[in-house]
Design an enzyme around this catalytic site. Structure first.
Site, PDB file in Angstrom:
ATOM      1  N   HIS A  20       3.272  -5.886 -19.767  1.00  0.00           N
ATOM      2  CA  HIS A  20       3.613  -4.488 -19.590  1.00  0.00           C
ATOM      3  C   HIS A  20       3.313  -3.698 -20.848  1.00  0.00           C
ATOM      4  CE1 HIS A  20       5.186  -0.694 -18.529  1.00  0.00           C
ATOM      5  NE2 HIS A  20       5.840  -0.686 -19.672  1.00  0.00           N
ATOM      6  N   TYR A  29       0.774   0.076 -22.926  1.00  0.00           N
ATOM      7  CA  TYR A  29       0.990   1.096 -23.957  1.00  0.00           C
ATOM      8  C   TYR A  29       0.043   0.902 -25.130  1.00  0.00           C
ATOM      9  CZ  TYR A  29       4.416   3.110 -21.123  1.00  0.00           C
ATOM     10  OH  TYR A  29       4.985   3.745 -20.062  1.00  0.00           O
ATOM     11  N   HIS A  74      -3.644   1.919  -8.755  1.00  0.00           N
ATOM     12  CA  HIS A  74      -2.835   2.493  -9.832  1.00  0.00           C
ATOM     13  C   HIS A  74      -3.490   2.294 -11.192  1.00  0.00           C
ATOM     14  CE1 HIS A  74       0.513   3.142 -12.578  1.00  0.00           C
ATOM     15  NE2 HIS A  74       0.372   1.905 -12.998  1.00  0.00           N
ATOM     16  N   PHE A  75      -3.911   1.058 -11.498  1.00  0.00           N
ATOM     17  CA  PHE A  75      -4.348   0.887 -12.891  1.00  0.00           C
ATOM     18  C   PHE A  75      -5.773   1.348 -13.158  1.00  0.00           C
ATOM     19  CE2 PHE A  75      -4.392  -3.767 -11.580  1.00  0.00           C
ATOM     20  CZ  PHE A  75      -5.759  -3.952 -11.635  1.00  0.00           C
ATOM     21  N   HIS A  76      -6.511   1.711 -12.106  1.00  0.00           N
ATOM     22  CA  HIS A  76      -7.810   2.325 -12.404  1.00  0.00           C
ATOM     23  C   HIS A  76      -7.687   3.800 -12.770  1.00  0.00           C
ATOM     24  CE1 HIS A  76      -9.412  -1.415 -10.916  1.00  0.00           C
ATOM     25  NE2 HIS A  76     -10.555  -1.093 -11.487  1.00  0.00           N
ATOM     26  N   ARG A 125      -4.702  -7.060  -2.455  1.00  0.00           N
ATOM     27  CA  ARG A 125      -5.669  -7.027  -3.551  1.00  0.00           C
ATOM     28  C   ARG A 125      -6.268  -8.417  -3.697  1.00  0.00           C
ATOM     29  NH1 ARG A 125      -2.285  -7.318  -9.247  1.00  0.00           N
ATOM     30  NH2 ARG A 125      -4.383  -7.239 -10.101  1.00  0.00           N
ATOM     31  N   ARG A 126      -7.258  -8.554  -4.583  1.00  0.00           N
ATOM     32  CA  ARG A 126      -7.842  -9.863  -4.901  1.00  0.00           C
ATOM     33  C   ARG A 126      -8.246 -10.612  -3.627  1.00  0.00           C
ATOM     34  NH1 ARG A 126      -3.776 -11.863  -9.799  1.00  0.00           N
ATOM     35  NH2 ARG A 126      -4.878 -10.747 -11.413  1.00  0.00           N
TER      36      ARG A 126
HETATM   37  C1  HEM Z   1     -17.389   1.234 -12.197  1.00  0.00           C
HETATM   38  C2  HEM Z   1     -16.111   1.297 -12.374  1.00  0.00           C
HETATM   39  C3  HEM Z   1     -15.147   0.351 -11.702  1.00  0.00           C
HETATM   40  C4  HEM Z   1     -15.086  -0.051 -10.397  1.00  0.00           C
HETATM   41  C5  HEM Z   1     -15.980   0.383  -9.247  1.00  0.00           C
HETATM   42  C6  HEM Z   1     -13.995  -0.983 -10.281  1.00  0.00           C
HETATM   43  C7  HEM Z   1     -13.607  -1.608  -9.102  1.00  0.00           C
HETATM   44  C8  HEM Z   1     -12.603  -2.545  -8.992  1.00  0.00           C
HETATM   45  C9  HEM Z   1     -12.102  -3.117  -7.768  1.00  0.00           C
HETATM   46  C10 HEM Z   1     -12.607  -2.768  -6.369  1.00  0.00           C
HETATM   47  C11 HEM Z   1     -11.109  -3.984  -8.078  1.00  0.00           C
HETATM   48  C12 HEM Z   1     -10.207  -4.737  -7.126  1.00  0.00           C
HETATM   49  C13 HEM Z   1     -10.705  -6.032  -6.767  1.00  0.00           C
HETATM   50  C14 HEM Z   1      -9.710  -6.881  -6.029  1.00  0.00           C
HETATM   51  O1  HEM Z   1      -8.477  -6.781  -6.201  1.00  0.00           O
HETATM   52  O2  HEM Z   1     -10.187  -7.704  -5.216  1.00  0.00           O
HETATM   53  C15 HEM Z   1     -10.998  -4.012  -9.518  1.00  0.00           C
HETATM   54  C16 HEM Z   1     -10.127  -4.803 -10.230  1.00  0.00           C
HETATM   55  C17 HEM Z   1      -9.851  -4.651 -11.559  1.00  0.00           C
HETATM   56  N1  HEM Z   1     -10.421  -3.721 -12.422  1.00  0.00           N
HETATM   57 FE1  HEM Z   1     -11.911  -2.442 -11.983  1.00  0.00          FE
HETATM   58  N2  HEM Z   1     -13.406  -1.121 -11.511  1.00  0.00           N
HETATM   59  C18 HEM Z   1     -14.081  -0.327 -12.397  1.00  0.00           C
HETATM   60  C19 HEM Z   1     -13.774  -0.146 -13.738  1.00  0.00           C
HETATM   61  C20 HEM Z   1     -12.709  -0.722 -14.392  1.00  0.00           C
HETATM   62  C21 HEM Z   1     -12.267  -0.399 -15.715  1.00  0.00           C
HETATM   63  C22 HEM Z   1     -12.903   0.654 -16.621  1.00  0.00           C
HETATM   64  C23 HEM Z   1     -11.200  -1.191 -15.989  1.00  0.00           C
HETATM   65  C24 HEM Z   1     -10.350  -1.286 -17.212  1.00  0.00           C
HETATM   66  C25 HEM Z   1     -10.590  -0.731 -18.362  1.00  0.00           C
HETATM   67  C26 HEM Z   1     -10.992  -2.045 -14.831  1.00  0.00           C
HETATM   68  C27 HEM Z   1     -10.034  -3.038 -14.751  1.00  0.00           C
HETATM   69  C28 HEM Z   1      -9.815  -3.824 -13.645  1.00  0.00           C
HETATM   70  C29 HEM Z   1      -8.840  -4.904 -13.598  1.00  0.00           C
HETATM   71  C30 HEM Z   1      -7.922  -5.364 -14.732  1.00  0.00           C
HETATM   72  C31 HEM Z   1      -8.887  -5.433 -12.305  1.00  0.00           C
HETATM   73  C32 HEM Z   1      -8.012  -6.558 -11.721  1.00  0.00           C
HETATM   74  C33 HEM Z   1      -8.658  -7.868 -11.819  1.00  0.00           C
HETATM   75  C34 HEM Z   1      -7.811  -8.926 -11.182  1.00  0.00           C
HETATM   76  O3  HEM Z   1      -7.184  -8.664 -10.147  1.00  0.00           O
HETATM   77  O4  HEM Z   1      -7.744 -10.026 -11.769  1.00  0.00           O
HETATM   78  N3  HEM Z   1     -11.914  -1.731 -13.883  1.00  0.00           N
HETATM   79  N4  HEM Z   1     -11.897  -3.111 -10.040  1.00  0.00           N
HETATM   80 CU    CU Z   2       4.585  -2.468 -16.354  1.00  0.00          CU
END
Ligand code: HEM
Ligand code: CU
Length: 577
Positions: A237, A241, A388-390, A451-452
């Site tokens: 968490h 920050y 949320h986190f995007h 998700r995932r």
């Molecule tokens: C082109 C830009 C981006 C796209 C289209 C994108 C798309 C996605 C999608 C669709 C997921 C969900 C996948 C799933 O749960 O099956 C995901 C997961 C994630 N994304 Fe992105 N994302 C982008 C940029 C970013 C950026 C800039 C960050 C952080 C600085 C980020 C961090 C994450 C993280 C931490 C996860 C979770 C991974 C996990 O579940 O282990 N993403 N993203």
């Molecule tokens: Cu938190």
């Protein structure tokens, strides 16, 4: 910016050395920033494919170098959320406080941090690329990856801690040499952020070093998943920050000058950082509402503490908003909302940051839902969470870092930004791409879409998918918008870095340290309020707040850790991929 030839400086020979002359720490900063951005480039390249997966378009079958959706997702999450952010923040929060204090960092230490991190990242990348650490970015046991991954992750954190200690030591030295003086705002906020990270990173360090590394090497037979998850979320968490406070530093202390104004309240900025130092860490249990085996009492207490974070967040929103209004008034703006038209929207440094802030409004609101014990059950582990986190780390932080790169890379290299227009387009497209993404993902989450999930291989979801056609399509579309945004952004960055024109030392982009309203009024002879001066003196004692933060963490976590350690449930590792 002009393109006058460089001035004749006698000492250094090559143009590049000339740029670093006087401030050799610029070079190591540049390495941190550019390495971070290269990691983001790779991480972001996979994002649109994940988004297409949600629209039921499977591109993974055409990618021989990725063995599975989950390998790609691990790479995406680790590189974007953990690696890019850590490099960028380490460079930024080394350079800014040192310049604000007028102290040169120890370069051997700074480079040692850079190489510690880089060796770690190479080790972890080797494991993930070889499909030996397909653990997603949370690497929960009993999923067990190659020891290289865990050792690499530990080195990444150690590298950031080297910078943390260096900045804190520099600040204490400065305090000794400047008794009675107030720390410049940017340095103050940077030190508070690093102090928070020193406390917050402990959980991850203990999880990885004490439990996961020996287990993955076969030295221990099992790991207690619940203990590991609790240690992970202790850091997990607070890390948000660590991602967001550097953006706040830019919004509070740099953006006002970039907008043509002043900081509305210096003391409010300091107060909010002290509150973040106190409240960021002792609340990680709100990520574990669904974990059985943890006391509901402590979950509830930490939930209530989580809601207190609303206070510094609102302080930030109103203070930064006021700074922008002051800037617009200085440019002749007025009215309830009419002033916003007078802001420098054609400047990508400004616009990207304001768009980042706007995205943080729904981001924060969604966070309140996630943090509520009752409401979280509806959205836990659904597409809502990545939605949320995007808009928080993926936009509020990332888009602010884009803005910072638009002025800081030209400042460090004396190369002008290659294209202001393209930079602006990249910011707007990133913003809209992420908004569409967030709408799609939050909506899917409410329907129950997990998700995932590799949809091409998933079974049993067809009824849910049939109800989520529109949001799933939105996710796919947003991925395409974001792909264009990323291409534009990285084109500007690489064209800037590879450009040949260098401006003269006099024309170097300045570091936009802003003045505060109180400072301006004091200079004008109106004096400052003695009450505010007293508050700033109290807030100046960061070590006291550091000790309080540590004490609060002990109270909030010790009972849970003691009970977990007294009732261990170790399990052997699994490889499910
Ligand atoms: C082109 C830009 C981006 C796209 C289209 C994108 C798309 C996605 C999608 C669709 C997921 C969900 C996948 C799933 O749960 O099956 C995901 C997961 C994630 N994304 Fe992105 N994302 C982008 C940029 C970013 C950026 C800039 C960050 C952080 C600085 C980020 C961090 C994450 C993280 C931490 C996860 C979770 C991974 C996990 O579940 O282990 N993403 N993203
Ligand atoms: Cu938190």
């Amino acid at each position: 910016m002009t393109t006058a030839p460089p001035p004749t400086v006698s000492a250094p020979a090559s143009p590049a050395e000339q740029v670093y002359f006087g401030h050799p720490e610029k070079k190591v900063t540049l390495y941190f920033l550019v390495t971070g951005l290269l990691m983001l480039l790779i991480g972001v390249a996979i994002g649109p494919l994940q988004a297409l997966n949600y629209a039921n378009i499977d591109v993974y079958q055409y990618l021989p170098f990725l063995k599975s959706y989950y390998q790609g997702l691990s790479l995406h999450g680790v590189l974007n959320a953990l690696v890019f952010t850590t490099y960028f923040i380490s460079g930024l929060l080394l350079y800014l406080p040192c310049r604000a204090l007028g102290v040169r960092p120890n370069l051997v230490v700074a480079w040692a941090a850079y190489w510690t991190m880089t060796i770690g990242v190479l080790m972890a990348a080797w494991a993930v690329l070889g499909n030996n650490a397909t653990l997603l970015y949370t690497f929960y046991p009993p999923l067990q990856g190659s020891p290289l991954f865990y050792i690499g992750a530990a080195l990444l954190v150690v590298g950031s801690l080297i910078i943390a200690v260096q900045v804190i030591v520099i600040w204490t030295g400065w305090k000794r040499q400047h008794p009675g003086e107030t720390t410049p705002l940017v340095a103050y906020m940077s030190v508070a952020t690093w102090m928070m990270w020193v406390i917050a990173s402990l959980g991850l360090v203990v999880e990885v070093v004490v439990f996961l590394i020996p287990w993955s090497l076969g030295w221990t037979k099992g790991v207690d998943p619940l203990l590991a998850r609790t240690l992970f979320w202790y850091t997990g968490h607070a890390i948000v920050y660590f991602w967001v406070l550097p953006a706040y530093i830019s919004w509070y202390a740099l953006l006002p000058r970039q907008a043509g104004g002043v900081i509305a309240s210096d003391s409010m900025a300091r107060l909010s950082f002290v509150l973040f130092l106190l409240l960021s860490t002792p609340v990680g249990l709100h990520h574990q509402y669904s974990d059985t085996g943890l006391s509901i009492g402590w979950k509830t207490v930490q939930m209530l503490l989580t809601f207190l974070v609303v206070v510094p967040s609102m302080l930030t929103a109103f203070s930064v908003g006021a700074s922008l209004e002051l800037a617009a008034q200085a440019r002749g703006g007025g009215g309830y909302f009419g002033w916003t038209r007078r802001l420098p929207w054609k400047d990508p440094v400004f616009t990207a940051q304001v768009l980042a802030m706007i995205s943080f409004i729904p981001g924060g609101a969604g966070g309140i839902v996630n943090a509520s014990l009752a409401l979280d059950t509806a959205v836990h582990n659904t597409a809502w969470i990545p939605g949320h986190f995007h808009i928080t780390v993926g936009t509020a932080t990332t888009l602010t870092f884009f803005a910072i790169s638009f002025w800081l890379l030209p400042h460090l290299t004396r190369k002008p930004l290659a294209s202001v227009k393209m930079a602006l387009w990249s910011a707007w497209l990133w913003f809209w791409g992420m908004i569409i993404f967030a709408v799609g993902m939050h909506w899917e989450g409410l329907i129950g879409i997990p998700r995932r999930t590799y949809f091409a291989g998933a079974t049993g979801l067809s009824e849910m998918i049939s109800r989520a056609q529109v949001p799933l399509a939105l996710t796919g579309i947003s991925g395409m918008v974001l792909a264009v945004a990323a291409v534009l952004y990285f084109t500007v960055i690489f064209r800037t870095l590879l450009g040949r024109t260098r401006v003269s030392a006099q024309a170097e982009v300045p570091i936009p340290f802003s003045q505060s309203l109180a400072e301006v009024e004091a200079l004008a002879g109106n004096g400052g309020s003695p009450k505010i001066a007293g508050a700033v003196r109290v807030l100046e004692r960061l070590w006291v707040f550091f000790a309080l933060a540590l004490a609060l963490v002990l109270v909030m976590y010790l009972p849970t850790f003691i009970s977990l350690l007294l009732n261990p449930h170790p399990v052997p590792g699994l490889r499910l991929w």
